[in-house]
Design an enzyme around this catalytic site. Structure first.
Site, mmCIF file in Angstrom:
data_model
loop_
_atom_site.group_PDB
_atom_site.id
_atom_site.type_symbol
_atom_site.label_atom_id
_atom_site.label_comp_id
_atom_site.label_asym_id
_atom_site.label_seq_id
_atom_site.Cartn_x
_atom_site.Cartn_y
_atom_site.Cartn_z
ATOM 1 N N LYS A 55 1.220 -1.209 -0.110
ATOM 2 C CA LYS A 55 0.145 0.072 -0.260
ATOM 3 C C LYS A 55 1.304 0.897 0.130
ATOM 4 O O LYS A 55 0.770 1.759 -1.105
ATOM 5 C CB LYS A 55 -0.933 -0.117 0.545
ATOM 6 N N SER A 154 0.833 14.223 18.173
ATOM 7 C CA SER A 154 -0.304 14.450 19.119
ATOM 8 C C SER A 154 -1.480 15.098 18.202
ATOM 9 O O SER A 154 -1.735 14.964 17.571
ATOM 10 C CB SER A 154 -0.268 15.024 20.445
ATOM 11 N N TYR A 181 -7.954 6.725 22.951
ATOM 12 C CA TYR A 181 -7.486 7.765 21.214
ATOM 13 C C TYR A 181 -6.731 9.254 22.620
ATOM 14 O O TYR A 181 -5.928 9.235 22.514
ATOM 15 C CB TYR A 181 -8.142 8.311 20.934
ATOM 16 N N LYS A 185 -2.917 9.725 22.635
ATOM 17 C CA LYS A 185 -2.318 11.402 22.579
ATOM 18 C C LYS A 185 -1.333 12.036 23.440
ATOM 19 O O LYS A 185 -1.105 12.672 23.440
ATOM 20 C CB LYS A 185 -3.656 12.031 21.342
#
Length: 318
Positions: A55, A154, A181, A185
């Protein structure tokens, strides 16, 4: 000189990066591809990592063309950040090659995915976004030249949650996609803070950056309704702060802050800090997903504690 609508090519206008070497993780789509393209188009030698090399090859054809036309190069390396065996094998190969780096841009990541675990049993977002990069970067840190930089991508999503050092893998806490998430971060920022502290005496600095809101494959786990609700939440906060409504950035605009922090920004001004829109972000303790950085994400004690916890989890000391 630059702001939220600056593009990668504007940030690097007039720059000659021949002889410079940069490593960018996640070059199979979106920001990683654009970051690699603009660096190579200004003559740099770029090492791009991806989990799916086939890819990545398709996605970076135009990057190779830009490199050939301007004296740069692109080399692809397979790295699956969700597998520490893959991470360690790739890092060992780079160290053995002994090619020094001017900057590492830790761009790869996943967002708001359903609950899952990495090959090594870590919660997917924390394991991929933080722990995979933690091991990979620390293993190749010796390749960074004096004057070199680490740039961790981030997000304003760090405002969803601080890291949870007691339950990083949601073994005792109900799983929520955006809480996970946010933890990952925040971890990206805290990793940059502690990496900067450990390496600045040898002239290597680190910073974290928020690219802004961009339509990329990162959103593949979110429905249109999820995105609409998220934007409504952001706009409520913006309205309360007297700020303009949210607007998506283009991919070249989104990658600009990464390139600015890795190449252009005065390193003594960004070391150990969080940047957005091509400038150092202000501390912002209020709630909501608008600009600025939460103080917990820059807390030096939390950064040291996360480093120690990360070493414990991966079974390796740096």
């Amino acid at each position: 000189m630059f702001g939220e609508r600056s593009t990668t090519d504007e940030v690097l206008a007039g720059a000659n990066l021949k002889g410079k070497r940069y490593l960018v993780t996640g070059v199979s789509a979106g920001l990683g591809v654009e970051t690699a393209r603009t660096l190579a188009a200004h003559g740099a030698d770029v090492i791009g990592t991806a989990r799916n090399i086939a890819k990545a090859k398709r996605a970076t054809e135009h990057v190779k063309e830009a490199a050939w036309a301007n004296g740069g190069s692109l080399e692809l390396v397979e790295v699956d950040l969700a597998s520490l065996a893959s991470v360690r094998a790739a890092a060992d190969g780079l160290v053995e090659a002994r090619k020094p780096l001017d900057s590492i841009i830790a761009n790869a990541g996943v967002m708001a995915c359903p609950f899952g675990r990495t090959v090594d049993g870590f919660e997917t977002q924390f394991g991929t976004n933080h722990l995979g990069h933690f091991v990979f970067i620390n293993r190749i840190a010796e390749l960074l030249k004096p004057g070199g930089r680490l740039v961790n991508l981030s997000s304003t999503g760090h405002r969803f949650a601080d890291v949870d050092l007691e339950d990083p893998n949601f073994e005792h806490t109900p799983y929520a996609e955006f809480i996970a998430y946010g933890r990952s971060k925040t971890a990206n920022i805290l990793f940059a803070v502690e990496f900067d502290r450990r390496h600045r005496d040898r002239g290597v600095r680190a910073a974290a950056v928020h690219p802004g809101g961009i339509r990329t494959e990162l959103e593949r786990h979110m429905s249109d309704d999820d995105l609409e609700q998220l934007i409504e939440t952001i706009n409520e906060g913006n309205a309360a702060a007297g700020k303009a409504p949210f607007e998506y950035k283009t991919i070249p605009q989104g990658a600009a802050t990464s390139v600015w922090a890795a190449v252009v920004a005065p390193v003594e001004e960004i070391g150990g800090l969080y940047c957005e829109d091509c400038h150092v972000a202000e501390l912002a303790e209020e709630q909501g997903l608008r600009g600025g950085v939460q103080p917990y994400a820059l807390n030096a004690d939390r950064a040291r504690a996360l480093w120690a916890k990360s070493e414990q989890l991966v079974g390796e000391t740096f």
